[in-house]
Design a protein around this motif. Structure first.
Motif, short mmCIF file in Angstrom:
data_model
loop_
_atom_site.label_atom_id
_atom_site.label_comp_id
_atom_site.label_asym_id
_atom_site.label_seq_id
_atom_site.Cartn_x
_atom_site.Cartn_y
_atom_site.Cartn_z
N UNK A 26 9.50 10.45 -44.55
CA UNK A 26 10.85 10.20 -44.01
C UNK A 26 11.82 9.83 -45.12
N UNK A 27 11.42 8.87 -45.93
CA UNK A 27 12.31 8.36 -46.98
C UNK A 27 12.57 9.42 -48.06
N UNK A 54 14.34 14.20 -33.76
CA UNK A 54 14.52 12.75 -33.90
C UNK A 54 13.18 12.03 -33.71
N UNK A 55 12.46 12.39 -32.66
CA UNK A 55 11.17 11.75 -32.38
C UNK A 55 10.14 12.09 -33.46
N UNK A 61 16.67 4.86 -37.36
CA UNK A 61 17.78 4.74 -38.31
C UNK A 61 17.72 5.86 -39.35
N UNK A 62 16.53 6.09 -39.88
CA UNK A 62 16.37 7.16 -40.88
C UNK A 62 16.57 8.52 -40.22
N UNK A 63 16.06 8.69 -39.01
CA UNK A 63 16.24 9.95 -38.28
C UNK A 63 17.72 10.24 -38.07
N UNK A 67 19.42 13.57 -39.66
CA UNK A 67 20.02 14.54 -38.76
C UNK A 67 21.53 14.64 -38.93
N UNK A 68 22.17 13.52 -39.27
CA UNK A 68 23.60 13.56 -39.54
C UNK A 68 23.89 14.50 -40.71
#
Length: 100
Positions: A26-27, A54-55, A61-63, A67-68
């Protein structure tokens, strides 16, 4: 390696989020997205609908941040229908007279 990815003109990520991302993934992916946002092109393919990303990313928060950066200024092409691999296999069978 992240610097090299950031400098690549077009980054293609195939089968994005087929499995849930762990914390390191994720990071790292957020860092890649952040480095490339507004500077380079990123192409993602996925068998999952965008609503499921997202899931799969996990941490909300990271998702949101990932996605933004990905979806904000994106061209989305959603495809429906059967797999082209299946269609090609069926066409080959009909040409050669093979049975399933």
């Amino acid at each position: 390696m992240l610097e090299s990815i950031a400098r690549t003109d077009v980054l293609l990520v195939d089968d994005f989020a087929m499995a849930a991302l762990n914390d390191d993934e994720r990071r790292s992916f957020l860092e890649v997205c952040d480095d490339r946002y507004g500077r380079r092109s990123t192409v993602l393919t996925s068998q999952l609908p965008v609503d499921s990303w997202h899931a799969q990313i996990g941490d909300p928060t990271i998702a949101d941040s990932i996605l933004d950066r990905l979806v904000h200024n994106a061209y989305r092409i959603e495809m429906n229908g059967e797999s082209m691999r299946k269609k090609k296999k069926e066409a080959r069978r009909s040409l050669t007279g093979e049975r399933s």
